[in-house]
Design a protein around this motif. Sequence first.
Motif, short mmCIF file in Angstrom:
data_model
loop_
_atom_site.label_atom_id
_atom_site.label_comp_id
_atom_site.label_asym_id
_atom_site.label_seq_id
_atom_site.Cartn_x
_atom_site.Cartn_y
_atom_site.Cartn_z
N LYS A 19 1.69 -8.42 6.89
CA LYS A 19 2.62 -7.93 7.86
C LYS A 19 3.28 -8.81 8.89
O LYS A 19 4.36 -8.76 9.33
N TYR A 23 7.22 -9.26 9.29
CA TYR A 23 7.60 -8.53 10.49
C TYR A 23 8.13 -9.61 11.26
O TYR A 23 9.42 -9.45 12.08
N ARG A 51 14.02 -2.43 13.21
CA ARG A 51 12.50 -2.19 12.88
C ARG A 51 11.50 -1.70 13.87
O ARG A 51 11.77 -2.07 15.10
N ASP A 54 6.39 0.36 10.81
CA ASP A 54 6.53 0.14 9.29
C ASP A 54 7.75 0.91 8.87
O ASP A 54 8.06 1.07 7.76
N LYS A 153 10.33 3.13 4.63
CA LYS A 153 9.10 2.98 5.07
C LYS A 153 8.74 1.47 4.27
O LYS A 153 8.77 1.37 3.00
N ILE A 154 8.14 0.53 5.00
CA ILE A 154 7.85 -0.82 4.79
C ILE A 154 6.40 -0.71 3.90
O ILE A 154 5.29 -0.88 4.69
N GLN A 155 6.56 -0.65 2.71
CA GLN A 155 5.23 -0.52 2.08
C GLN A 155 5.11 -1.73 0.87
O GLN A 155 3.90 -2.17 0.61
#
Length: 215
Positions: A19, A23, A51, A54, A153-155
Amino acid sequence: MKTERSKVKRIPKRGFYDKETVYRILDADFICQIGFVHNEHPIVIPTIYGRSGDLLYFHGASVSRMLQTLETGVPVSINVTRTNALVLARSAFHHSLNYESVTLFGTATLVSDEEERMKALHIISDQIIKDRWEEVRKPNDKELNVTKVLKLKIQEGSAKIREEGVGDDKKDYDLDIWAGIVPIERTYGAAIPDPLLKHPTELPKSVLNIENEKL
């Protein structure tokens, strides 16, 4: 999440899945390319994003083909790329770029809660120029009625980074050809006031903070 889809296959050592790295790259920019399929045709459209944790927010006109398609839950791929240098080799084949990129996968959902929608617009504004939101008139009901906000959603995704020098063939190092790196730097220039300003106005804090700042 590292998956078969998000795994970096070409030069895997340049792939990152944490992350912190993903990010950092996302937070250094505010324009992404969104890829999706519309009417059986692949389409890529650039858009502004913001952003928060998440979540990746983006917005546009309610009649936007992209937003209307994405809110149905179609798969989406989002890419952000920053080019940092030209890598000039002795051979044409080994020319390259130093860059940082992030590619995300998932589905976007419509933000329908009014409080979250306004918060998302604030986040997007701050992604472009921090604190400008506090200096301007906020969106009114008419403007909000013609605006949609979506979130992803950042997954699942990955970062890919090249931060290296020239890599020529061994025999080419004896060639009398210049090789090296040419850095690419982006900065904000001096602000240009709107000629329709009614009164002499000092530059706001948000603009003063970014003048001559590197992007």
